[in-house]
Design an enzyme around this catalytic site. Structure first.
Site, mmCIF file in Angstrom:
data_model
loop_
_atom_site.group_PDB
_atom_site.id
_atom_site.type_symbol
_atom_site.label_atom_id
_atom_site.label_comp_id
_atom_site.label_asym_id
_atom_site.label_seq_id
_atom_site.Cartn_x
_atom_site.Cartn_y
_atom_site.Cartn_z
ATOM 1 N N GLY A 9 63.177 42.985 70.828
ATOM 2 C CA GLY A 9 63.749 42.693 72.140
ATOM 3 C C GLY A 9 64.923 41.761 72.141
ATOM 4 O O GLY A 9 65.559 41.571 73.164
ATOM 5 N N ARG B 231 49.603 58.855 59.913
ATOM 6 C CA ARG B 231 48.195 58.433 59.885
ATOM 7 C C ARG B 231 47.446 59.169 60.991
ATOM 8 O O ARG B 231 48.066 59.824 61.836
ATOM 9 C CB ARG B 231 48.110 56.939 60.181
#
Lengths: 488, 126
Positions: free
Chosen positions: A166, A292
């Site tokens: 950010g 995954r």
């Protein structure tokens, strides 16, 4: 390459999930667990348990050596890393291979390739997939940057780094703001990194998070398992997921699926993987590929009638899958809600303590994934997600209704949960319409829920019951050493 | 856990109830309520575990301090956010347990803190 014994390098509800698949396949299980996880369902269900370290994740679930040593000591043939922790750690996958333990997941090369944002984007471009328009060239003249902003199309993010994060992100919405945004980002970049190079990226302010599940079988064929939508997220933490997407044009879906398969084929991907996209106004862009099993895999299983964890283990054994692409047809709609141990009336403050009563309303199309039972503790060391509630029904509207009824009947005593928050979200018109974007939570639920005072009726019921309900053994002292917040 | 059926305007209402320590946990009509039944001997003492002269903001889990939103001697309100920390990739805004003034700030931005460590001390307004 038959797996007789499988070690689970994970915890909580996914450890239980993996044990279930192993039970179905006649595979012995060994749980690799930390000190804090001895009073959990997975610990009780596993055929064997190996302690790998103290509660802190760095000392246990993230410790490659501990996991490998424990798996070797238990003589496990394979390791399933679950999600999070070491599941996308190429070094761990390699360490398994070096120690002749089968890693249930993709190859270390697959993990490395998609773990690096830049190599992932390069591969996607080679596969002909759409990348978010941006600019990271060396020509940093104001003229070039302004022209690139116009080319990308407003709104545009101006930032000091190529990656996420950010810091120093500025959204430029009009060309008149562009110059000052560039200057500000440049000086921030200079301060933070010693170079005033800045990066531009298209800003999607009302995109949906749509991900496509792919699966590379032991023969190298890439299957797709349709898509999921995960737009309901709070600061990039998913809260509610569904399959299929709430609202999607079928030709856009087909394009996304095609791109996802091409990515899998180009990468020679093995096992379960998820290609994440952002979809806005009929255009979609590749964001990242997760190498995954994902938390939200159950919704895909529900609408297709398959078992993804079994598929992973069979692929690890070089066994063909029990289904083919042609067998897979979407039916109905499935929604998953993540139950977090937190207080939604106090901005999601984590809640810890001992669960003294737990009730999930069983019934058709209702599935509960939970890693704890009564008298188990929710500790502060790990992710506060304690359960997943998954429903399936014939249509999205029916699934929403069923989920609300199911959550209302779910009872958890001993820790606060976000169930009231979930119910509010599911009842919101924008969610019901299916039009929500990733901005949904920020727009309507940024501050959680307003405090609710008990009504007179509730207080009168409490008054009538208080002498009739006997006290359990005082657990608040145990809870308080785990959480200073249990007093509030 | 005790299940009881109450009737309200002809409708059956299932109530599940359980006492945990001094709290009565109730599940009524799809909502969970926690009614504190500790006898309020000293009003100040029962307000969130804060003693009568100073309040403390403690870390509810191990993590990293991201921002400190108050300074020493600031006047603050109950529930005003004083520290923002990060744990398990999530951001948590920690509120003050009481109104008063900031007595001492015992943490720094980017510091890794342990569960239960004191982050901010508050002089509670009596």
């Amino acid at each position: 390459m038959k797996i007789d014994k499988l070690a689970i390098a994970n915890r909580g509800e996914v450890a239980v999930r993996i044990i279930r698949a192993c039970q179905d396949m006649g595979i012995e299980t060994v749980l690799l667990h930390s000190e804090a996880d001895v009073n959990t369902l997975a610990y009780r269900l596993a055929d064997q348990c190996m302690l790998i370290g103290s509660a802190e994740t760095a000392k246990s679930y993230l410790n490659i050596e501990s996991n490998i040593h424990a798996a070797l000591a238990a003589e496990a043939d394979a390791i399933h890393p679950g999600f999070g922790f070491l599941s996308e750690n190429a070094d761990f996958a390699e360490a398994c291979e070096k120690n002749r333990i089968i890693f249930v997941g993709p190859t270390p090369e697959n993990i490395r390739l998609f773990g690096d944002k830049i190599s992932a984007k390069n591969l996607v471009e080679r596969a002909g997939g759409p990348i978010l328009p941006g600019y990271q060239g060396d020509d940093q003249s104001e003229k070039m940057l302004l022209s690139k902003i116009e080319e990308i199309g407003l709104p545009v993010i101006v930032k000091a780094t190529a990656g996420g994060g950010g810091r120093g992100l500025r959204v430029v919405r009009t060309m008149s703001e562009a110059k000052s945004a560039i200057q500000a980002a440049q000086s921030e970049s200079q301060l933070a990194f010693g170079s005033d190079k800045i990066f531009l990226e298209k800003y999607l302010d009302h995109a949906k998070h749509i991900e496509v599940q792919i699966f590379g079988d032991c023969r190298g064929k890439i299957h797709h398992l349709y898509e999921r939508e995960c737009s309901v997220q709070r600061r990039h933490q998913k809260i509610i997921e569904e399959a299929p997407a709430a609202q999607i044009d079928s030709h856009v879906r087909n394009k996304m699926i095609k791109v996802a398969i091409e990515i899998g084929e180009t990468a020679q991907y093995r096992g379960a993987g998820t290609v994440e996209f952002l979809l806005q106004d009929g255009e979609f862009y590749f964001m990242e590929m997760n190498t995954r099993l994902q938390v939200e895999h159950p919704v895909t299983e529900q609408v297709l009638g398959i078992d993804l964890v079994k598929a992973q283990i069979m692929t690890a054994q070089n066994q063909s899958l029990l289904w083919t692409q042609d067998d897979l047809a979407l039916r109905g709609h499935s929604i998953e809600c993540r139950v977090y141990a937190e207080n939604p009336f106090k901005q999601g403050m984590p809640s810890t303590g001992i669960v003294k009563y737990l009730h999930f309303p069983q019934g058709p199309g209702r599935r509960f994934e939970c890693g704890i039972e009564e008298d188990d503790a929710v500790t502060p060391y790990y992710d506060p997600m304690i359960a997943k509630v998954v429903v399936w029904d014939e249509s999205r509207q029916r699934a929403i209704r069923k989920m609300i009824a199911t959550l209302e009947e779910t009872v958890i005593f001993g820790v606060r949960t976000n169930i009231p928050y979930l119910i509010e979200i599911l009842s919101h018109p924008e969610f019901i319409d299916g039009k929500m974007s990733t901005q949904f939570i920020d727009k309507y639920f940024a501050k959680g829920l307003a405090v609710r005072e008990p009504t007179d009726d509730v207080l009168s019921i409490a008054q009538q019951l208080k002498d009739k309900v006997t006290s359990t053994v005082n657990s608040s002292t145990e809870a308080s050493h785990l959480s200073p917040w249990s007093k509030s | 856990m005790r299940s009881t059926i109450f009737t309200r305007e002809g409708k059956r209402i299932l109530v599940k109830a359980m006492k945990i320590g001094h709290e009565l946990w109730l599940h009524i009509n799809g909502e969970t309520w926690v009614i504190d039944q500790k006898p309020k001997v000293n009003k100040k003492q029962s307000s969130g575990g804060v003693d009568s002269s100073s309040g403390e903001v403690l870390a509810p889990m191990p993590g990293k301090i991201l921002r400190i939103t108050v300074s020493k001697d600031d006047a603050i309100e109950k529930d005003q956010i004083v520290v923002v920390m990060e744990a398990m990739k999530m951001e948590y805004s920690l509120p003050s347990p009481a109104a008063g003034t900031v007595a001492e700030i015992l943490c720094r931005v980017n510091q890794q803190v342990e569960l239960g460590s004191t982050l901010v001390k508050i002089n509670v307004k009596k």
